[in-house]
Design a protein around this motif. Structure first.
Motif, PDB file in Angstrom:
ATOM      1  N   ALA A  97       0.910  -1.100   0.068  1.00  0.00           N
ATOM      2  CA  ALA A  97      -0.123  -0.190   0.135  1.00  0.00           C
ATOM      3  C   ALA A  97       1.223   1.367   0.217  1.00  0.00           C
ATOM      4  N   ALA A  98       0.311   2.691  -0.169  1.00  0.00           N
ATOM      5  CA  ALA A  98       0.925   3.805  -0.601  1.00  0.00           C
ATOM      6  C   ALA A  98       1.799   3.672   0.840  1.00  0.00           C
ATOM      7  N   ASN A  99       1.130   3.310   1.728  1.00  0.00           N
ATOM      8  CA  ASN A  99       1.902   3.740   3.306  1.00  0.00           C
ATOM      9  C   ASN A  99       2.567   3.064   3.690  1.00  0.00           C
ATOM     10  N   GLY A 100       2.910   2.159   3.029  1.00  0.00           N
ATOM     11  CA  GLY A 100       4.775   1.009   3.429  1.00  0.00           C
ATOM     12  C   GLY A 100       3.782  -0.008   3.317  1.00  0.00           C
ATOM     13  N   ASP A 101       2.396  -0.674   4.138  1.00  0.00           N
ATOM     14  CA  ASP A 101       1.795  -1.865   4.363  1.00  0.00           C
ATOM     15  C   ASP A 101       1.725  -2.739   3.862  1.00  0.00           C
ATOM     16  N   VAL A 102       2.349  -4.295   3.943  1.00  0.00           N
ATOM     17  CA  VAL A 102       2.145  -5.201   3.256  1.00  0.00           C
ATOM     18  C   VAL A 102       1.425  -6.460   3.197  1.00  0.00           C
ATOM     19  N   LEU A 103       0.376  -6.429   2.236  1.00  0.00           N
ATOM     20  CA  LEU A 103      -0.885  -7.339   2.017  1.00  0.00           C
ATOM     21  C   LEU A 103      -0.262  -8.765   1.601  1.00  0.00           C
ATOM     22  N   SER A 104      -0.620  -9.760   2.074  1.00  0.00           N
ATOM     23  CA  SER A 104      -0.122 -11.235   1.170  1.00  0.00           C
ATOM     24  C   SER A 104      -1.656 -11.801   1.350  1.00  0.00           C
ATOM     25  N   PHE A 105      -2.049 -12.252  -0.185  1.00  0.00           N
ATOM     26  CA  PHE A 105      -2.898 -12.843  -0.905  1.00  0.00           C
ATOM     27  C   PHE A 105      -2.709 -14.769  -1.273  1.00  0.00           C
ATOM     28  N   ARG A 106      -2.913 -15.568  -0.888  1.00  0.00           N
ATOM     29  CA  ARG A 106      -3.113 -17.009  -1.504  1.00  0.00           C
ATOM     30  C   ARG A 106      -4.126 -16.975  -2.385  1.00  0.00           C
ATOM     31  N   ALA A 107      -3.829 -17.379  -3.917  1.00  0.00           N
ATOM     32  CA  ALA A 107      -5.135 -17.698  -4.472  1.00  0.00           C
ATOM     33  C   ALA A 107      -5.370 -19.102  -4.510  1.00  0.00           C
ATOM     34  N   GLU A 108      -6.486 -19.243  -4.896  1.00  0.00           N
ATOM     35  CA  GLU A 108      -7.469 -19.903  -4.604  1.00  0.00           C
ATOM     36  C   GLU A 108      -8.805 -20.015  -5.756  1.00  0.00           C
ATOM     37  N   PRO A 109      -8.454 -20.721  -6.856  1.00  0.00           N
ATOM     38  CA  PRO A 109      -8.873 -20.950  -8.566  1.00  0.00           C
ATOM     39  C   PRO A 109     -10.436 -20.258  -7.982  1.00  0.00           C
ATOM     40  N   THR A 110     -10.511 -19.809  -9.289  1.00  0.00           N
ATOM     41  CA  THR A 110     -11.462 -19.245  -9.741  1.00  0.00           C
ATOM     42  C   THR A 110     -12.427 -20.568  -9.913  1.00  0.00           C
ATOM     43  N   ALA A 111     -14.281 -20.630 -10.141  1.00  0.00           N
ATOM     44  CA  ALA A 111     -15.322 -22.053 -10.125  1.00  0.00           C
ATOM     45  C   ALA A 111     -14.867 -22.117 -12.021  1.00  0.00           C
ATOM     46  N   GLU A 112     -14.502 -20.510 -13.026  1.00  0.00           N
ATOM     47  CA  GLU A 112     -14.612 -20.806 -14.050  1.00  0.00           C
ATOM     48  C   GLU A 112     -13.019 -21.429 -14.536  1.00  0.00           C
ATOM     49  N   THR A 113     -12.043 -20.684 -13.315  1.00  0.00           N
ATOM     50  CA  THR A 113     -10.658 -21.965 -13.836  1.00  0.00           C
ATOM     51  C   THR A 113     -11.030 -23.572 -13.793  1.00  0.00           C
ATOM     52  N   ARG A 114     -11.796 -23.597 -12.694  1.00  0.00           N
ATOM     53  CA  ARG A 114     -11.443 -25.197 -12.359  1.00  0.00           C
ATOM     54  C   ARG A 114     -11.968 -26.118 -12.740  1.00  0.00           C
ATOM     55  N   TYR A 115     -13.048 -25.050 -14.039  1.00  0.00           N
ATOM     56  CA  TYR A 115     -14.464 -25.765 -14.652  1.00  0.00           C
ATOM     57  C   TYR A 115     -14.389 -25.816 -16.161  1.00  0.00           C
ATOM     58  N   GLY A 116     -13.025 -24.742 -16.847  1.00  0.00           N
ATOM     59  CA  GLY A 116     -12.744 -24.746 -18.060  1.00  0.00           C
ATOM     60  C   GLY A 116     -13.655 -23.641 -19.273  1.00  0.00           C
ATOM     61  N   GLY A 117     -14.489 -22.942 -18.304  1.00  0.00           N
ATOM     62  CA  GLY A 117     -15.665 -21.283 -18.485  1.00  0.00           C
ATOM     63  C   GLY A 117     -16.237 -21.031 -17.609  1.00  0.00           C
ATOM     64  N   GLU A 118     -16.976 -19.952 -18.770  1.00  0.00           N
ATOM     65  CA  GLU A 118     -17.739 -18.544 -18.054  1.00  0.00           C
ATOM     66  C   GLU A 118     -18.880 -19.404 -16.944  1.00  0.00           C
ATOM     67  N   GLY A 119     -19.622 -20.661 -17.645  1.00  0.00           N
ATOM     68  CA  GLY A 119     -20.826 -20.929 -16.660  1.00  0.00           C
ATOM     69  C   GLY A 119     -22.045 -19.930 -17.424  1.00  0.00           C
ATOM     70  N   VAL A 120     -22.883 -20.726 -16.559  1.00  0.00           N
ATOM     71  CA  VAL A 120     -23.977 -19.988 -17.083  1.00  0.00           C
ATOM     72  C   VAL A 120     -25.252 -19.882 -16.305  1.00  0.00           C
ATOM     73  N   THR A 121     -25.436 -18.158 -15.541  1.00  0.00           N
ATOM     74  CA  THR A 121     -26.361 -18.186 -14.483  1.00  0.00           C
ATOM     75  C   THR A 121     -27.793 -18.134 -13.868  1.00  0.00           C
ATOM     76  N   VAL A 122     -27.688 -18.787 -13.322  1.00  0.00           N
ATOM     77  CA  VAL A 122     -28.836 -19.246 -13.105  1.00  0.00           C
ATOM     78  C   VAL A 122     -29.529 -18.905 -11.374  1.00  0.00           C
ATOM     79  N   PHE A 123     -30.908 -18.854 -11.128  1.00  0.00           N
ATOM     80  CA  PHE A 123     -31.973 -19.116 -10.114  1.00  0.00           C
ATOM     81  C   PHE A 123     -32.436 -19.400  -9.692  1.00  0.00           C
ATOM     82  N   MET A 124     -31.756 -19.680  -8.167  1.00  0.00           N
ATOM     83  CA  MET A 124     -32.726 -21.359  -7.411  1.00  0.00           C
ATOM     84  C   MET A 124     -33.498 -21.569  -6.200  1.00  0.00           C
ATOM     85  N   GLU A 125     -34.661 -21.558  -5.712  1.00  0.00           N
ATOM     86  CA  GLU A 125     -34.876 -21.248  -4.581  1.00  0.00           C
ATOM     87  C   GLU A 125     -34.962 -21.982  -4.145  1.00  0.00           C
ATOM     88  N   VAL A 126     -34.484 -22.160  -3.114  1.00  0.00           N
ATOM     89  CA  VAL A 126     -33.601 -23.502  -1.378  1.00  0.00           C
ATOM     90  C   VAL A 126     -35.196 -23.737  -0.813  1.00  0.00           C
TER      91      VAL A 126
END
Length: 271
Positions: free
Chosen positions: A153-182
């Motif tokens: 950050a601009a004030n010198g703070d250091v933020l460290s993040f670990r990666a977790e693949p998105t669903a798009e990355t894991r399933y190889g596509g954008e997917g389709v948006t749907v709505f579901m009532e549970v």
């Protein structure tokens, strides 16, 4: 129920390079060898890595190396950054936050951050304030690869993040948006491999582009499988926005589609 619309802005990756000046012929001292390029040189940053992963905050220290405890109070739900279509979104603070971003060389420039307006219990308000203060204007990308992201950050703070693949990355596509009532309660359902199995009761909900519901909801049906990211609470009926992905070459006894929770758009208690 609040509905949030985030406008997609263009995403631009600009690179720059420089060459050391040549030594003069009259200079008897050999020119020093050019310094090795840092890991975050513009030519080595793979911007696609930003969008391919969720980035979960793993550590935060100030410029003196002291741990910023207020940002790390919820290790089970760490502050998470997502980059997509030129926008950065922040989750697991109090409110969802978002804004535009551009990547130029090793600089990550952020536009004004907007957020929903909701009061939260516990320490989430402090988490939101602390991460918001650091995600201002321009940050330096110290490192970026398939497993980790480090921002300064601009004030010198250091933020460290670990990666977790998105669903798009894991399933190889954008997917389709749907709505579901549970529905509020699960029910027993036949299962060839599980005795006394119970299933979520679901039905599809359809909306038009203006967000108005279309048609009549059908009968509930057994849902075999799992909705990633969703934890059912008995007695609560939810309407979910999901991403549906096709699973390539699934096992014979496994589903051919995967459902991933995008957001809960409505909930109600049912007696």
């Amino acid at each position: 129920m609040k509905r949030i619309l985030l406008l997609a802005l263009p995403f631009a990756l600009m690179t720059a390079c420089s060459n050391p000046p040549a030594a003069k012929d009259s200079d008897s001292t050999p020119a020093p060898a050019p310094a090795a390029a840092p890991a975050t040189a513009a030519s080595s940053l793979d911007a696609a890595q930003l969008t391919a992963n969720h980035w979960l905050l793993e550590n935060a220290v100030d410029a003196a190396g002291k741990r910023i405890d207020g940002l790390l109070v919820n290790p089970d739900k760490p502050v998470t950054l997502d980059f997509k279509d030129g926008r950065l979104s922040v989750s697991n603070a109090c409110n969802r936050m978002g804004g535009s971003y551009t990547l130029e060389g090793d600089s990550l420039s952020l536009g004004g951050m907007m957020s929903t307006n909701m009061a939260c219990a516990g320490n989430l308000m402090d988490v939101e304030r602390l991460i918001g203060e650091r995600l201002q204007s321009k940050l330096t990308v110290r490192s970026l690869d398939a497993s980790a992201l480090t921002l300064v950050a601009a004030n010198g703070d250091v933020l460290s993040f670990r990666a977790e693949p998105t669903a798009e990355t894991r399933y190889g596509g954008e997917g389709v948006t749907v709505f579901m009532e549970v529905d509020a309660q699960t029910k027993p359902c036949p299962h060839p491999l599980m005795k006394d199995a119970t299933c979520l009761q679901v039905r599809e909900v359809k909306y038009n582009e203006q967000g108005l519901e279309q048609g009549k909801r059908g009968a509930y049906e057994n849902f075999y499988g799992n909705i990633e990211g969703y934890k059912h609470e008995p007695g609560v009926r939810n309407v979910l926005r999901l991403k549906r992905f096709q699973i390539k070459n699934p096992p014979a006894d496994a589903p051919s589609q995967a459902y991933v929770l995008d957001m809960v758009v409505g909930s109600e208690m049912v007696k």
